[in-house]
Write a protein that holds these residues in place. Structure first.
Motif, mmCIF file in Angstrom:
data_model
loop_
_atom_site.group_PDB
_atom_site.id
_atom_site.type_symbol
_atom_site.label_atom_id
_atom_site.label_comp_id
_atom_site.label_asym_id
_atom_site.label_seq_id
_atom_site.Cartn_x
_atom_site.Cartn_y
_atom_site.Cartn_z
ATOM 1 N N LYS A 61 43.374 31.343 40.954
ATOM 2 C CA LYS A 61 42.493 32.502 41.077
ATOM 3 C C LYS A 61 42.736 33.538 39.970
ATOM 4 O O LYS A 61 43.866 33.732 39.530
ATOM 5 C CB LYS A 61 42.767 33.152 42.426
ATOM 6 N N VAL B 24 41.855 37.563 39.248
ATOM 7 C CA VAL B 24 41.332 38.789 39.837
ATOM 8 C C VAL B 24 40.988 39.773 38.719
ATOM 9 O O VAL B 24 41.697 39.873 37.712
ATOM 10 C CB VAL B 24 42.336 39.370 40.864
ATOM 11 N N GLU C 186 37.896 37.076 41.959
ATOM 12 C CA GLU C 186 37.755 38.178 42.920
ATOM 13 C C GLU C 186 37.666 39.484 42.139
ATOM 14 O O GLU C 186 38.367 39.659 41.143
ATOM 15 C CB GLU C 186 38.973 38.200 43.867
ATOM 16 N N ALA D 147 45.585 40.639 46.602
ATOM 17 C CA ALA D 147 44.805 39.908 45.593
ATOM 18 C C ALA D 147 45.637 39.662 44.331
ATOM 19 O O ALA D 147 45.583 38.570 43.748
ATOM 20 C CB ALA D 147 43.539 40.681 45.245
#
Ligand SMILES: Cc1cc2nc3c(=O)[nH]c(=O)nc-3n(C[C@H](O)[C@H](O)[C@H](O)COP(=O)(O)O)c2cc1C
Length: 195
Positions: A2, A4, A35, A71
């Motif tokens: 991921k 962010v 995100e 996050a």
């Protein structure tokens, strides 16, 4: 994996958000999960140096920072974008930086995550490079690995960002650099673990 993206602008749908979206679109093209965390949507207080995090306790502030800390820890890559305010990051973004101190004090939890920075100003030479330096300082102090745009220091643009063709190129190049390094790191980690 991921990535962010954090926007330090207090304005919704402004230049910073526009550029952050472009950077995250690159990450999505690589197949990374993305995100967005926007200062324009988050409610958070300043760090008051209460000292709880030095004692291993969670931050006693019950605001949106728990979302940000979660996050950041989940992500392998962090893209930080800020408008230039008086030659530096916004106060909102600095408040977020300060509130990440528990991550450092409790085991350097951002260590070796890869980061890049984006700055957008109203003037062409309005302090974008200094703003990037401030973001880079936060990343270094958190033990992160910092990348630029493969030529200079990162994403640098002037308002209106949508019309800044050269600035947008530095944003895309920074996101590409971050994603390439993440893939290299993944490959290296696999080699080290022997898979
Ligand atoms: C308080 C304040 C200070 C600013 N200081 C600078 C500055 O030092 N240099 C600059 O180039 N632009 C400066 N600007 C302009 C913003 O960086 C610019 O409008 C930026 O595009 C805003 O990003 P946003 O649309 O994402 O909110 C300032 C704007 C504000 C509100």
């Amino acid at each position: 994996m991921k990535i962010v993206g954090i926007s330090g602008s207090p304005r919704k749908a402004g230049n910073t958000e526009f550029l952050l979206n472009e950077a995250l679109a690159v990450a999505a093209e690589y197949g990374f999960q993305t995100e967005r965390l926007l200062c324009s949507e988050l409610n958070f207080d300043f760090c008051s140096d209460c000292g709880d995090c030095s004692k291993g306790k969670p931050c006693p502030n019950k605001d949106d920072m728990h979302k940000v800390l979660r996050a950041m820890q989940e992500a392998e890559g962090i893209i930080v974008a800020s408008p230039v305010y008086f030659g530096n990051v916004t106060a909102q973004l600095k408040a977020i930086f300060d509130r990440t101190i528990p991550l450092r004090r409790q085991g350097f939890r951002l260590r070796n995550k890869i980061g890049c920075a984006i700055a957008v100003g109203g003037s062409r030479n309005g302090g974008q490079e200094k703003t990037l330096e401030s973001i880079h300082a936060w990343m270094h102090i958190q033990g992160m690995i910092v990348v630029g745009d493969d030529a200079h220091f990162g994403g640098i643009a002037v308002r209106p960002a949508a019309e800044d063709r050269i600035g947008r190129k530095t944003v895309v190049a920074s996101a590409n650099k971050l994603c390439d390094l993440l893939l290299l790191k993944k490959e290296y980690d696999g080699t080290i673990k022997g898979d």
